[in-house]
Design an enzyme around this catalytic site. Structure first.
Site, PDB file in Angstrom:
ATOM      1  N   TYR A 152       0.858  -1.187   0.000  1.00 36.84           N
ATOM      2  CA  TYR A 152       0.000   0.000   0.000  1.00 36.84           C
ATOM      3  C   TYR A 152       0.889   1.229   0.000  1.00 36.84           C
ATOM      4  CZ  TYR A 152      -3.276   3.573   1.759  1.00 36.84           C
ATOM      5  OH  TYR A 152      -4.033   4.709   1.924  1.00 36.84           O
ATOM      6  N   ASP A 247       9.342   2.734  -1.211  1.00 31.52           N
ATOM      7  CA  ASP A 247       8.371   3.429  -0.360  1.00 31.52           C
ATOM      8  C   ASP A 247       8.692   3.101   1.101  1.00 31.52           C
ATOM      9  OD1 ASP A 247       4.724   3.456  -0.034  1.00 31.52           O
ATOM     10  OD2 ASP A 247       6.332   4.446   1.074  1.00 31.52           O
ATOM     11  N   LYS A 275       5.358   9.415   8.194  1.00 29.12           N
ATOM     12  CA  LYS A 275       5.245   8.876   9.556  1.00 29.12           C
ATOM     13  C   LYS A 275       6.336   9.398  10.491  1.00 29.12           C
ATOM     14  CE  LYS A 275       2.866   4.801   7.746  1.00 29.12           C
ATOM     15  NZ  LYS A 275       1.513   4.726   8.305  1.00 29.12           N
TER      16      LYS A 275
HETATM   17  P1  KE4 Z   1      -0.379   8.497   4.408  1.00 29.02           P
HETATM   18  O1  KE4 Z   1      -0.913   9.205   3.203  1.00 29.02           O
HETATM   19  O2  KE4 Z   1      -1.438   7.710   5.154  1.00 29.02           O
HETATM   20  O3  KE4 Z   1       0.447   9.412   5.333  1.00 29.02           O
HETATM   21  O4  KE4 Z   1       0.723   7.423   3.897  1.00 29.02           O
HETATM   22  C1  KE4 Z   1       0.319   6.454   2.951  1.00 29.02           C
HETATM   23  C2  KE4 Z   1       1.275   5.288   3.018  1.00 29.02           C
HETATM   24  C3  KE4 Z   1       2.265   5.180   2.050  1.00 29.02           C
HETATM   25  N1  KE4 Z   1       3.144   4.158   2.062  1.00 29.02           N
HETATM   26  C4  KE4 Z   1       3.109   3.217   3.042  1.00 29.02           C
HETATM   27  C5  KE4 Z   1       4.113   2.105   3.024  1.00 29.02           C
HETATM   28  C6  KE4 Z   1       2.131   3.293   4.065  1.00 29.02           C
HETATM   29  O5  KE4 Z   1       2.109   2.339   5.033  1.00 29.02           O
HETATM   30  C7  KE4 Z   1       1.199   4.345   4.057  1.00 29.02           C
HETATM   31  C8  KE4 Z   1       0.113   4.465   5.101  1.00 29.02           C
HETATM   32  N2  KE4 Z   1       0.029   3.389   6.033  1.00 29.02           N
HETATM   33  C9  KE4 Z   1      -1.283   3.157   6.626  1.00 29.02           C
HETATM   34  C10 KE4 Z   1      -1.181   1.967   7.601  1.00 29.02           C
HETATM   35  N3  KE4 Z   1      -0.997   0.748   6.973  1.00 29.02           N
HETATM   36  C11 KE4 Z   1      -1.796   4.380   7.309  1.00 29.02           C
HETATM   37  C12 KE4 Z   1      -3.019   4.150   8.179  1.00 29.02           C
HETATM   38  C13 KE4 Z   1      -4.237   4.740   7.582  1.00 29.02           C
HETATM   39  O6  KE4 Z   1      -4.424   4.634   6.353  1.00 29.02           O
HETATM   40  O7  KE4 Z   1      -5.007   5.315   8.376  1.00 29.02           O
END
Ligand code: KE4
Length: 436
Positions: A152, A247, A275
């Site tokens: 993701y 990523d 993060k």
């Molecule tokens: P954000 O747009 O949520 O800051 O980041 C997206 C993203 C991009 N790449 C990786 C590897 C990620 O894990 C994420 C976001 N992770 C999720 C949890 N698996 C965020 C939690 C959520 O969507 O509320």
């Protein structure tokens, strides 16, 4: 214990708050992962957090293994992060003009991640991956993008794509609102499948702009790359002049100060972060070779912008977090605690006779209700998610807050103690038995 049996009196205020929230926001949340859809029941509304603990609005305390889905590697309310925020807020909250704090954060990232020579700060991981993909397409003049099932990268249209019928079949939308046009340039392959990658490059190699991957997957549960896969990714992207985007939104500064790429040997052209680099405030970043990054507006022609990019409060929290990680590296402590936890969960599952496998890389780990080994989404998707939901709620009843999905990583923070880990293991022994 099923979600419906949860002692609702202990969560009356969360239940009322969720009813109100659902009238105001889609699903009552501002990110779907929080709605407990995968485990059922009512999500807890949090009042505050401190160190390794969350406190809900009914006054219940939980040992926290969400850590805001990764950012809180130092634990909640680390004194140096709070002090940095207090200093920053005394100067205001946002200027829409450059600040030295942005240069400091950029410098910290460049110093930490060898493959990053220049970086652009944004406000989320999604913005980082979306921008890195646009840059890769702009630099190569190519359209196709390779991603992997179970990885993701945020809610980018071109990544909300279901796998095609074969490795070389272009993807189809997997969300309403994502157009065929946005998805047909994306190939979705199996993670850890060098064969898939060979086939995709053999068929489309000169049209592939980039391969994007999680260098250690957290988003199907924790799945590490095989040595053969790392080698194939490095070799094939170079051979076909495609760019590799690592990523590291989740793994950056989590698995090592230089990220998962420094541990597993990926050789990315671009890296995305999020993060931890914001210390719990909204920061994303993308960076890489200077010759590529200089093609981003205004030094180049690839457009990208953001009102709150490099926000003074966010960069203050990010700088404080990276400073502590550099000056007082917690990685040995995180390794000790995480190994202890993984062993304890393994023994708890064995005692309960639950089919399981444990995947751990550093302070990211997943207990899969599947015998394993799990190398890709094909295996991960076969987990016993109903058993996970029962286990999740039995742990919650015992004051342990795990990620609310089988397909997520749990995170240990530097604020956790041996006593927290041992209490978690004791709760897991009971929860595992109840979940059987
Ligand atoms: P954000 O747009 O949520 O800051 O980041 C997206 C993203 C991009 N790449 C990786 C590897 C990620 O894990 C994420 C976001 N992770 C999720 C949890 N698996 C965020 C939690 C959520 O969507 O509320």
């Amino acid at each position: 214990m099923s979600a419906s049996n949860v002692d609702s009196t202990a969560r009356a205020r969360s239940i009322a708050a969720f009813e109100r929230a659902q009238r105001l926001m889609p699903g009552g949340v501002n990110s779907p992962a929080r709605a407990f859809g995968a485990v059922g029941g009512t999500p807890l509304f949090i009042d505050r957090a401190d160190g390794a603990y969350l406190f809900d609005i009914d006054g219940n305390r939980y040992i926290d293994y969400i850590g805001s889905w990764g950012p809180m590697i130092l634990g909640h309310r680390h004194p140096e992060v709070i002090a940095a925020l207090e200093r920053a807020i005394a100067h205001g909250t946002s200027y829409g003009a450059p600040t030295e704090a942005e240069s400091e954060l950029a410098e910290r990232i460049i110093d930490a991640v060898p493959s990053v020579e220049m970086v652009r700060l944004v406000s989320s991981g999604t913005e980082a991956t979306m921008s890195a993909i646009r840059l890769a397409r702009g630099c190569t003049g190519r359209d196709l993008l390779v991603k992997f099932a179970g990885n993701y990268h945020g809610h980018v249209d071109s990544l909300l794509v279901a796998a095609g019928s074969s490795a070389a079949t272009l993807g189809a939308p997997n969300s309403p609102g994502v157009t065929v046009g946005a998805s047909r340039d994306t190939l979705v392959l199996q993670y850890n499948s060098s064969e898939d990658l060979e086939q995709a490059f053999a068929q489309h190699g000169d049209k592939i702009a980039a391969v994007i991957l999680e260098p250690v997957v957290g988003n199907m549960g924790v799945v590490a790359p095989t040595r053969e896969f790392v080698s194939a990714v490095n070799r094939l992207t170079k051979r076909y002049d495609a760019l590799l985007i690592c990523d590291e939104v989740m793994t950056g500064f989590r698995l090592a100060f230089g990220g998962a790429q420094s541990v597993f040997g990926f050789e990315p052209d671009l890296t995305t972060l999020g993060k931890i680099v914001g210390g719990g405030l909204p920061v994303g970043a993308y960076g890489g070779r200077a010759e590529l990054m200089k093609q981003v507006l205004p030094s180049g022609k690839v457009f990208q912008a953001g009102t709150l990019s490099g926000n003074p409060l966010a960069t203050a929290a990010g700088n404080a977090t990276l400073r502590v990680l550099k000056e007082q590296p917690p990685y040995d402590w995180l390794e000790f605690l995480s190994a202890r936890l993984a062993n304890g969960l393994k023994h708890a599952a064995e005692k309960a006779g639950a089919p399981h496998s444990i995947a751990r890389v550093g302070s990211m780990l997943t207990l899969f209700f599947h015998p394993g080994p799990i190398h890709s989404w094909r295996e991960a998707s076969q987990c016993d998610t109903a058993r996970f939901a029962r286990y999740f709620w039995a742990l919650m009843e015992r004051g342990v807050y795990m990620p609310c999905s089988q397909f997520e990583a749990l995170f240990v923070s530097a604020a956790h103690t041996e006593a927290d880990i041992d209490a978690t293991i004791a709760a897991a022994e009971e929860a595992m038995r109840l979940a059987s």
